[in-house]
Motif scaffolding. Structure first.
Motif, mmCIF file in Angstrom:
data_model
loop_
_atom_site.group_PDB
_atom_site.id
_atom_site.type_symbol
_atom_site.label_atom_id
_atom_site.label_comp_id
_atom_site.label_asym_id
_atom_site.label_seq_id
_atom_site.Cartn_x
_atom_site.Cartn_y
_atom_site.Cartn_z
ATOM 1 N N ALA A 48 0.854 -1.188 0.000
ATOM 2 C CA ALA A 48 0.000 0.000 0.000
ATOM 3 C C ALA A 48 0.886 1.232 0.000
ATOM 4 O O ALA A 48 2.067 1.164 0.324
ATOM 5 N N SER A 49 0.307 2.362 -0.355
ATOM 6 C CA SER A 49 1.066 3.585 -0.532
ATOM 7 C C SER A 49 0.332 4.767 0.084
ATOM 8 O O SER A 49 -0.890 4.735 0.244
ATOM 9 N N VAL A 50 1.072 5.808 0.399
ATOM 10 C CA VAL A 50 0.503 7.111 0.733
ATOM 11 C C VAL A 50 1.221 8.127 -0.152
ATOM 12 O O VAL A 50 2.447 8.113 -0.251
ATOM 13 N N PHE A 51 0.450 8.981 -0.808
ATOM 14 C CA PHE A 51 1.037 9.965 -1.717
ATOM 15 C C PHE A 51 0.174 11.214 -1.747
ATOM 16 O O PHE A 51 -0.966 11.215 -1.279
ATOM 17 N N LYS A 65 -3.872 2.994 -15.049
ATOM 18 C CA LYS A 65 -3.382 2.491 -16.338
ATOM 19 C C LYS A 65 -1.858 2.494 -16.384
ATOM 20 O O LYS A 65 -1.244 1.541 -16.860
ATOM 21 N N TRP A 66 -1.258 3.576 -15.928
ATOM 22 C CA TRP A 66 0.194 3.717 -15.953
ATOM 23 C C TRP A 66 0.866 2.667 -15.075
ATOM 24 O O TRP A 66 1.814 2.008 -15.488
ATOM 25 N N LEU A 67 0.349 2.488 -13.864
ATOM 26 C CA LEU A 67 0.919 1.491 -12.954
ATOM 27 C C LEU A 67 0.758 0.078 -13.501
ATOM 28 O O LEU A 67 1.651 -0.761 -13.356
ATOM 29 N N ASP A 89 3.221 -7.575 -8.178
ATOM 30 C CA ASP A 89 2.928 -6.294 -8.824
ATOM 31 C C ASP A 89 2.582 -5.221 -7.802
ATOM 32 O O ASP A 89 2.950 -4.053 -7.963
ATOM 33 N N ALA A 90 1.900 -5.593 -6.723
ATOM 34 C CA ALA A 90 1.517 -4.635 -5.688
ATOM 35 C C ALA A 90 2.747 -4.067 -4.985
ATOM 36 O O ALA A 90 2.799 -2.878 -4.661
ATOM 37 N N HIS A 91 3.745 -4.904 -4.750
ATOM 38 C CA HIS A 91 4.992 -4.439 -4.141
ATOM 39 C C HIS A 91 5.659 -3.399 -5.043
ATOM 40 O O HIS A 91 6.171 -2.379 -4.566
ATOM 41 N N MET A 92 5.674 -3.661 -6.333
ATOM 42 C CA MET A 92 6.312 -2.742 -7.279
ATOM 43 C C MET A 92 5.534 -1.439 -7.412
ATOM 44 O O MET A 92 6.126 -0.356 -7.451
ATOM 45 N N VAL A 96 6.823 2.557 -6.555
ATOM 46 C CA VAL A 96 6.708 3.701 -7.460
ATOM 47 C C VAL A 96 5.905 4.837 -6.816
ATOM 48 O O VAL A 96 6.285 6.006 -6.904
ATOM 49 N N MET A 97 4.804 4.520 -6.142
ATOM 50 C CA MET A 97 3.916 5.547 -5.591
ATOM 51 C C MET A 97 4.389 6.079 -4.235
ATOM 52 O O MET A 97 3.967 7.147 -3.823
ATOM 53 N N GLY A 98 5.229 5.348 -3.554
ATOM 54 C CA GLY A 98 5.812 5.856 -2.321
ATOM 55 C C GLY A 98 5.162 5.327 -1.057
ATOM 56 O O GLY A 98 4.010 4.925 -1.039
#
Length: 138
Positions: A48-51, A65-67, A89-92, A96-98
Motif C-alpha cells: 500500500a502507498s501514501v502519496f 493504467k500507468w501502474l 505487482d503490488a509491491h512494485m 513507485v507511488m511511495g
C-alpha cells in the motif's frame, strides 16, 4: 515539543483503489492540538502507498493504467515473488507511488499547495491494513 500518533485502518473490498484520506488526517491534526510542526503519514504495509496529488478521477484512472503498464498484475507467473502469493505487482506499484508523505503544519492546518490532497493507494486489497499518522510540533 508535543507529538500525536493515530492509526487508520482500511479494508478495501477490491484489489486496487485510491482513497482520499485528507479529512482523516485533518481530524487527527485537530485532535493533536499542534499548531506548528510536521505531519507524517505512512502506509504500514508493503503493498500500500501514501502519496500527495490532485483529487481528480481522470488522474486516478491514468495512475491505474500507468501502474498496470509498469507492473502488470497478470500473468502471475512473470514474477519470481509469486510462488506463495500473487501480489508481486503490488509491491512494485507501492515502490513507485511511495511509502509516506510529510506535510508542514502551519497555524494548525496542513500547509498544502494548490489542489494537494493525501491519498491512500491500495494495490493488494481485500484485507485489513493500517496507515500511521504521526504529528510533531508545538
Amino acid at each position: 515539543m508535543k507529538s500525536y500518533r493515530e492509526v487508520l485502518e482500511f479494508e478495501v473490498p477490491q484489489r486496487r483503489q485510491f482513497l482520499n484520506i485528507t479529512p482523516q488526517v485533518e481530524k487527527a491534526l485537530g485532535m493533536s492540538g499542534i499548531q506548528e510542526g510536521l505531519c507524517l503519514v505512512n502506509a504500514m504495509n508493503i503493498t500500500a502507498s501514501v502519496f500527495i496529488n490532485d483529487d481528480e478521477s481522470g488522474l486516478h484512472a491514468d495512475f491505474e493504467k500507468w501502474l498496470e503498464r509498469l507492473a502488470p498484475e497478470k500473468p502471475y507467473s512473470q514474477y519470481a515473488h509469486n510462488g506463495y502469493e500473487d501480489n508481486a505487482d503490488a509491491h512494485m506499484k507501492r515502490t513507485v507511488m511511495g511509502r509516506e508523505v510529510v506535510v508542514a503544519v502551519t497555524g494548525g492546518r496542513l500547509d498544502f499547495g494548490t489542489w494537494e490532497q493525501i491519498f491512500y493507494g491500495e494495490f493488494d486489497g481485500k484485507r485489513k491494513k493500517r496507515v500511521l499518522i504521526k504529528i510533531i510540533g508545538e
